[in-house]
Design an enzyme around this catalytic site. Structure first.
Site, PDB file in Angstrom:
ATOM      1  N   GLU A  21       0.828  -1.210   0.000  1.00  0.00           N
ATOM      2  CA  GLU A  21       0.000   0.000   0.000  1.00  0.00           C
ATOM      3  C   GLU A  21       0.863   1.262   0.000  1.00  0.00           C
ATOM      4  OE1 GLU A  21      -1.274   1.787   3.396  1.00  0.00           O
ATOM      5  OE2 GLU A  21      -0.676   0.228   4.820  1.00  0.00           O
ATOM      6  N   LYS A  82      -5.773  10.448   0.633  1.00  0.00           N
ATOM      7  CA  LYS A  82      -5.806   9.094   1.207  1.00  0.00           C
ATOM      8  C   LYS A  82      -7.022   8.391   0.598  1.00  0.00           C
ATOM      9  CE  LYS A  82      -6.581   7.012   5.769  1.00  0.00           C
ATOM     10  NZ  LYS A  82      -6.702   7.284   7.212  1.00  0.00           N
ATOM     11  N   LYS A 155      -3.618  -1.362  14.340  1.00  0.00           N
ATOM     12  CA  LYS A 155      -2.890  -0.303  15.027  1.00  0.00           C
ATOM     13  C   LYS A 155      -3.289  -0.241  16.497  1.00  0.00           C
ATOM     14  CE  LYS A 155      -4.248   1.719  11.670  1.00  0.00           C
ATOM     15  NZ  LYS A 155      -4.999   2.750  10.985  1.00  0.00           N
TER      16      LYS A 155
HETATM   17  N1  PSU Z   1      -0.989   1.397   9.803  1.00  0.00           N
HETATM   18  C1  PSU Z   1       0.161   2.083   9.888  1.00  0.00           C
HETATM   19  N2  PSU Z   1       0.318   3.185   9.137  1.00  0.00           N
HETATM   20  C2  PSU Z   1      -0.653   3.588   8.274  1.00  0.00           C
HETATM   21  C3  PSU Z   1      -1.865   2.853   8.176  1.00  0.00           C
HETATM   22  C4  PSU Z   1      -1.973   1.764   8.951  1.00  0.00           C
HETATM   23  O1  PSU Z   1       1.039   1.732  10.650  1.00  0.00           O
HETATM   24  O2  PSU Z   1      -0.437   4.594   7.599  1.00  0.00           O
HETATM   25  C5  PSU Z   1      -2.921   3.256   7.174  1.00  0.00           C
HETATM   26  C6  PSU Z   1      -3.264   2.041   6.300  1.00  0.00           C
HETATM   27  O3  PSU Z   1      -3.215   2.445   4.953  1.00  0.00           O
HETATM   28  C7  PSU Z   1      -4.680   1.692   6.701  1.00  0.00           C
HETATM   29  C8  PSU Z   1      -5.223   3.044   7.068  1.00  0.00           C
HETATM   30  O4  PSU Z   1      -5.403   1.059   5.676  1.00  0.00           O
HETATM   31  O5  PSU Z   1      -4.150   3.646   7.777  1.00  0.00           O
HETATM   32  C9  PSU Z   1      -6.484   2.965   7.849  1.00  0.00           C
HETATM   33  O6  PSU Z   1      -7.057   4.228   7.916  1.00  0.00           O
HETATM   34  P1  PSU Z   1      -8.523   4.421   8.527  1.00  0.00           P
HETATM   35  O7  PSU Z   1      -8.366   4.121   9.991  1.00  0.00           O
HETATM   36  O8  PSU Z   1      -8.849   5.856   8.254  1.00  0.00           O
HETATM   37  O9  PSU Z   1      -9.429   3.466   7.822  1.00  0.00           O
END
Ligand code: PSU
Ligand code: MN
Length: 304
Positions: A21, A82, A155
């Site tokens: 990604e 994003k 995360k």
């Molecule tokens: N985990 C990380 N760094 C990131 C992300 C996840 O350590 O940058 C990113 C990934 O691309 C994941 C996104 O799909 O954050 C999720 O964002 P949201 O919580 O807005 O769905």
């Protein structure tokens, strides 16, 4: 969609390809370490016998397999959108640049037939989701598409119990590599049970093959790979820092897609870069395991 010739050839020949990604590059880490990490991840995948395919959108065109020069430009550029499912139409129509999240990258991988995908941590259910309804699209694309995502858990800023519940509802098979418990990003183990603990890449490949080819089911597999011991942060150190960063995020009124980038950057700031070192180590560790699994799975697929 623009497919890198090396990736195209590998796909045609049934060679192992690993999707990567780009939100992690543009929104997850600061320049220049984001670019260095993205390039090291690609190298690790090659060293382990697979072809990397970093995904993103450039000038309104989805790119499967960025060149190192593009990765460099991508990592430097400010204001890249994003992109998850809902964002594709707008970025494509306007000719903009887009960094695909896990969910956005899953959609691109599926479109070209890539079945293994490596990231750092997936998005999931945010703490307080019972009032905010903030649940990452990542969980739904995992539930709907034939993909295996290798990550270090979700995360640490998320609600892990709720994330695992939604994965179960979505029918995602959750496997853990050699650790009895779902990984916790900066920490090795959340203590939350997974569906199965596997010991070797071959074993994981067999499970992927069973889901894809023995009794074909839609939807994906999530592989949890704990951060290497020497880079893991103790809960006693990081948990309070995460809680403080979340409080600050709420006070500042940061919402939606801005929450994750804000928290990752703020935690890196508070820890004086220690969390970033851990983040990089876990991504590289995932790249190694993901490539090994892709190699074993390609062997099994050839036997059908
Ligand atoms: N985990 C990380 N760094 C990131 C992300 C996840 O350590 O940058 C990113 C990934 O691309 C994941 C996104 O799909 O954050 C999720 O964002 P949201 O919580 O807005 O769905
Ligand atoms: Mn969200």
């Amino acid at each position: 969609m623009k497919i890198n010739p090396e990736v195209k050839k590998a796909l045609e020949e049934g060679k192992p390809v690993v999707a990567l990604e780009s939100t992690i590059i543009s929104h997850g880490m600061p320049y220049p370490r984001n670019v260095q990490t993205a390039l090291s991840v690609e190298k690790t995948i090659r060293d382990n016998g697979a072809v990397p395919a970093t995904m993103g959108i450039i000038d309104g065109e989805p790119i499967v397999g960025m060149t190192p020069a593009l990765i460099e430009q991508f990592g430097k550029r400010k204001g890249i959108a994003k992109v998850s499912k809902r964002d594709f139409p707008v970025v494509l129509a306007s000719g903009g640049w887009g960094a695909t999240t896990v969910s956005g990258t899953i959609l691109m991988a599926k479109a070209v037939g890539i079945e293994v995908f490596v990231t750092g941590g997936i998005g999931g259910v945010h703490r307080g989701a019972e009032t905010t309804m903030d649940v990452s699209r990542d969980l739904y694309e995992l539930g709907e598409n034939p993909i295996t995502v290798v990550c270090a858990g979700c995360k640490a800023i998320l609600d892990i119990d709720k994330t695992l519940e939604v994965l179960e509802t979505q029918g995602v098979t959750v496997l853990s590599y050699r650790e009895k418990g779902f990984a916790n990003f900066y920490c090795r183990n959340s203590g939350k049970p997974v569906d199965y603990v596997f010991q070797t890449p071959e074993e994981a490949a067999k499970i992927i093959d069973a889901r894809r080819n023995k009794f074909p089911l839609s939807g994906g597999i999530l592989i949890s790979n704990p951060v290497p011991e020497q880079y893991a942060l103790p809960h006693s150190y990081i948990d309070g820092i995460i809680a403080d960063a979340i409080k600050e995020c709420d006070q500042k009124g940061i919402k939606g897609k801005d929450v994750t980038p804000f928290l990752l950057a703020r935690i890196a700031e508070i820890t004086g870069g220690r969390s970033l070192d851990t983040n990089i180590a876990l991504v590289l560790n995932n790249a190694k395991l993901g490539a090994q699994i892709a190699v074993e799975y390609a062997k099994l697929k050839k036997m059908h």
